[in-house]
Design a protein around this motif. Structure first.
Motif, mmCIF file in Angstrom:
data_model
loop_
_atom_site.group_PDB
_atom_site.id
_atom_site.type_symbol
_atom_site.label_atom_id
_atom_site.label_comp_id
_atom_site.label_asym_id
_atom_site.label_seq_id
_atom_site.Cartn_x
_atom_site.Cartn_y
_atom_site.Cartn_z
ATOM 1 N N GLU A 50 7.619 21.143 16.306
ATOM 2 C CA GLU A 50 7.358 20.218 15.217
ATOM 3 C C GLU A 50 6.892 18.862 15.757
ATOM 4 O O GLU A 50 6.028 18.208 15.165
ATOM 5 C CB GLU A 50 8.625 20.035 14.370
ATOM 6 N N LEU A 51 7.456 18.450 16.877
ATOM 7 C CA LEU A 51 7.038 17.194 17.495
ATOM 8 C C LEU A 51 5.588 17.298 17.965
ATOM 9 O O LEU A 51 4.798 16.363 17.810
ATOM 10 C CB LEU A 51 7.966 16.856 18.656
ATOM 11 N N ALA A 52 5.230 18.446 18.544
ATOM 12 C CA ALA A 52 3.848 18.665 18.993
ATOM 13 C C ALA A 52 2.887 18.601 17.802
ATOM 14 O O ALA A 52 1.801 17.997 17.887
ATOM 15 C CB ALA A 52 3.734 20.008 19.692
ATOM 16 N N LYS A 53 3.289 19.195 16.695
ATOM 17 C CA LYS A 53 2.445 19.178 15.492
ATOM 18 C C LYS A 53 2.274 17.757 14.980
ATOM 19 O O LYS A 53 1.206 17.375 14.480
ATOM 20 C CB LYS A 53 3.066 20.041 14.396
ATOM 21 N N LYS A 54 3.351 16.989 15.074
ATOM 22 C CA LYS A 54 3.309 15.617 14.590
ATOM 23 C C LYS A 54 2.293 14.787 15.378
ATOM 24 O O LYS A 54 1.637 13.902 14.845
ATOM 25 C CB LYS A 54 4.716 15.008 14.726
ATOM 26 N N ILE A 55 2.151 15.114 16.658
ATOM 27 C CA ILE A 55 1.248 14.360 17.522
ATOM 28 C C ILE A 55 -0.187 14.895 17.442
ATOM 29 O O ILE A 55 -1.147 14.143 17.328
ATOM 30 C CB ILE A 55 1.758 14.396 18.974
ATOM 31 N N PHE A 56 -0.336 16.225 17.468
ATOM 32 C CA PHE A 56 -1.663 16.829 17.509
ATOM 33 C C PHE A 56 -2.193 17.270 16.148
ATOM 34 O O PHE A 56 -3.369 17.595 16.023
ATOM 35 C CB PHE A 56 -1.653 18.059 18.442
ATOM 36 N N GLY A 57 -1.307 17.331 15.146
ATOM 37 C CA GLY A 57 -1.729 17.916 13.876
ATOM 38 C C GLY A 57 -1.658 19.425 14.001
ATOM 39 O O GLY A 57 -0.611 19.980 14.290
ATOM 40 N N GLN A 58 -2.783 20.105 13.832
ATOM 41 C CA GLN A 58 -2.817 21.560 14.005
ATOM 42 C C GLN A 58 -2.803 21.926 15.493
ATOM 43 O O GLN A 58 -3.326 21.195 16.341
ATOM 44 C CB GLN A 58 -4.069 22.137 13.340
ATOM 45 N N LEU A 59 -2.211 23.081 15.795
ATOM 46 C CA LEU A 59 -2.109 23.524 17.195
ATOM 47 C C LEU A 59 -3.034 24.711 17.496
ATOM 48 O O LEU A 59 -3.001 25.245 18.603
ATOM 49 C CB LEU A 59 -0.660 23.931 17.509
ATOM 50 N N ASN A 60 -3.854 25.109 16.502
ATOM 51 C CA ASN A 60 -4.624 26.345 16.693
ATOM 52 C C ASN A 60 -5.723 26.228 17.745
ATOM 53 O O ASN A 60 -6.299 27.238 18.154
ATOM 54 C CB ASN A 60 -5.221 26.825 15.358
ATOM 55 N N ASP A 61 -6.041 25.007 18.193
ATOM 56 C CA ASP A 61 -7.035 24.855 19.255
ATOM 57 C C ASP A 61 -6.402 24.346 20.544
ATOM 58 O O ASP A 61 -7.095 23.865 21.446
ATOM 59 C CB ASP A 61 -8.141 23.899 18.802
ATOM 60 N N LYS A 62 -5.079 24.469 20.651
ATOM 61 C CA LYS A 62 -4.363 23.952 21.816
ATOM 62 C C LYS A 62 -3.874 25.078 22.732
ATOM 63 O O LYS A 62 -3.576 26.183 22.276
ATOM 64 C CB LYS A 62 -3.158 23.107 21.386
ATOM 65 N N GLN A 63 -3.797 24.753 24.007
ATOM 66 C CA GLN A 63 -3.245 25.680 24.995
ATOM 67 C C GLN A 63 -1.894 25.134 25.463
ATOM 68 O O GLN A 63 -1.763 23.933 25.718
ATOM 69 C CB GLN A 63 -4.194 25.849 26.182
ATOM 70 N N VAL A 64 -0.938 26.044 25.581
ATOM 71 C CA VAL A 64 0.438 25.624 25.870
ATOM 72 C C VAL A 64 0.978 26.371 27.086
ATOM 73 O O VAL A 64 0.774 27.600 27.225
ATOM 74 C CB VAL A 64 1.361 25.886 24.663
ATOM 75 N N LEU A 65 1.664 25.639 27.946
ATOM 76 C CA LEU A 65 2.352 26.245 29.092
ATOM 77 C C LEU A 65 3.848 26.185 28.854
ATOM 78 O O LEU A 65 4.399 25.105 28.627
ATOM 79 C CB LEU A 65 2.007 25.505 30.393
ATOM 80 N N ILE A 66 4.502 27.349 28.917
ATOM 81 C CA ILE A 66 5.961 27.404 28.827
ATOM 82 C C ILE A 66 6.505 27.623 30.230
ATOM 83 O O ILE A 66 6.137 28.590 30.914
ATOM 84 C CB ILE A 66 6.415 28.551 27.908
ATOM 85 N N ILE A 67 7.393 26.722 30.650
ATOM 86 C CA ILE A 67 8.020 26.855 31.968
ATOM 87 C C ILE A 67 9.425 27.409 31.760
ATOM 88 O O ILE A 67 10.262 26.796 31.101
ATOM 89 C CB ILE A 67 8.083 25.497 32.697
#
Length: 456
Positions: free
Chosen positions: A171-188
């Motif tokens: 939710e925090l990521a969405k708040k900053i970027f808006g939509q996430l459908n064009d974002k790449q994410v790394l999970i450690i």
């Protein structure tokens, strides 16, 4: 005896303190055994999450129990108690039970009403049971807490729009970027929190999820569940150079990403901003990373702002849950009251067994020619006589347990049978005081659940 809860959590201690007092899964059995062996501690269990390190004890002296825990933490973590005493909270008896029930319901979680804690309480029970560090009371209390948690999520809307720390991170990521459908994410990391994060990312429609873990096979297993891509640990800087968002949740005891790594990464990114969320305790990402231009780092404590919006939707259920908890405390108190008859039963059995054995020995000496079959018949019928004599007083004692003047009636039975001075009769039991039950509507549900897991 007393029920004692003690620990630190996100309410009482910042993350830099909490991360100093964490135990790995492999450490927990040994920790439980060491604490259980200390004076005054009769039973113990440990609920350990990213937001709390919390012990539940049965002690014969509250002050001694608290001091022994302080001593253990001081020695185990090689930290003077003056550095952490102010962050440690304790609750005794009814307050301890209320606290545990609120924890199991998710009322004490950073994300109000989250359900992950329910599994963590169950895990705490399973581990303590497997290591034989809990007895009569915690064997009943911990499953009862699980029952309370299940009831609250069934009968209220506290679990609707389900959230967790990992959900709050997205939710925090969405708040900053808006939509996430064009974002790449790394999970450690590839543990439970990482899997929950991947699940939320997947439902948010992110373009691509990468998973990196020191054990590559585990990274592959998690990535496959969500059509992600597993990354070898040695290639982590390559992934950091490409992705937009990083969410880290490993079980490491030291930082897995430090300032030097991110300085190299940001040169390759040409200072293109990167959003990093650390939801691990101890922290995975060195706080000094925030000093690197273009890096925006958030740790688990900073997620509270995101969580606040969810609280408003759930707070209206708190009063209903408080009523449920009150009812369930009445139920548990009723069960505790039945324990006051146990010392009497033990004392009666101890005395009658001694009389029985002495009588049998005397009889065999006087009648040495008895056959084994005759001895067996005599033993059986003599035992039957004793049991029939004890049946009515024991039944009556069970019926009056917890009621007004129960102590006096039980003592009268003990005096009649001459067991007042028996050591086992003098055993202490936990009492919550004179409670007036408000309702018993949940007792059937409680009994069904407890019976289903073998506690009744």
């Amino acid at each position: 005896m007393y029920i004692l809860a003690a620990g630190i959590n996100y309410r009482t201690a910042p993350v830099e303190i909490r991360e100093k007092f964490t135990f790995t899964k492999d450490e927990v059995p040994d920790v439980l055994q060491k604490i259980r062996s200390m004076n005054s501690i009769m039973e113990c269990s440990l609920v350990a999450t990213c937001n709390r390190t919390e012990f539940y004890f049965i002690v014969d002296n509250i002050h001694c129990g608290e001091q022994n825990l302080l001593m253990f933490l001081q020695e185990y973590f090689n930290t003077d108690r003056s550095e952490f005493r102010q962050y440690l909270y304790t609750h005794a008896n009814e307050r301890a039970i209320i606290h545990l029930f609120k924890v199991a319901c998710g009322l004490d979680s950073m994300v109000l009403g989250e359900t992950q804690i329910l599994g963590q309480v169950r895990e705490a029970y399973d581990v303590a049971l497997a290591n034989n560090t809990i007895g009569t009371i915690l064997k009943q209390l911990l499953p009862h807490a699980i029952c309370v948690g299940k009831r609250c999520h069934t009968e209220t809307d506290i679990g609707k729009n389900a959230v967790s720390i990992s959900y709050a991170a997205i939710e925090l990521a969405k708040k900053i970027f808006g939509q996430l459908n064009d974002k790449q994410v790394l999970i450690i990391g590839a543990g439970k929190m990482s899997e929950l994060t991947a699940k939320h990312l997947n439902s948010s429609g992110v373009e691509q999820v990468y998973v990196v873990n020191r054990t590559y096979q585990r990274a592959q297993e998690l990535a496959e569940k969500f059509n992600g891509i597993a990354v070898e640990w040695e290639n982590i800087e390559d992934s950091l150079s490409e992705v937009d968002i990083v969410v880290s949740s490993t079980g490491a005891t030291d930082f897995v990403i430090d300032k030097k790594i991110m300085e190299r990464v940001m040169i390759r990114r040409k200072n293109r901003p990167i959003f990093m969320i650390d939801i691990a305790v101890p922290r995975d990402l060195d706080p000094e990373i925030n000093e690197v231009d273009g890096v925006f780092l958030y740790d688990i404590d900073e997620l509270e702002g995101v969580v606040e919006a969810n609280k408003k939707l759930r707070e209206q259920e708190v009063n209903v849950i408080d009523t449920i908890i009150e009812e369930e405390i009445d139920n548990f108190s009723t069960w505790l009251d039945t324990l006051e008859v146990i010392p009497l039963i033990k004392a009666l059995k101890h005395k009658t067994d001694a009389i029985y054995e002495n009588t049998m020995e005397s009889l065999y000496n006087k009648l040495p020619d008895l056959s084994e079959r005759e001895k067996k018949v005599i033993r059986k019928h003599t035992k039957s006589i004793i049991n029939q004599i004890l049946k009515q007083p024991i039944t009556h004692a069970k019926e009056v347990a917890g009621k007004k003047y129960s102590k006096e009636q039980i003592e009268l039975i003990a005096e009649i049978f001459g067991v007042l001075e028996e050591p086992c009769y003098k055993a202490n039991v936990v009492k919550l005081g004179n409670r007036k039950p408000k309702s018993t509507v949940c007792s059937v549900k409680s009994e069904k659940y407890l019976a289903s897991i073998g506690r009744l």
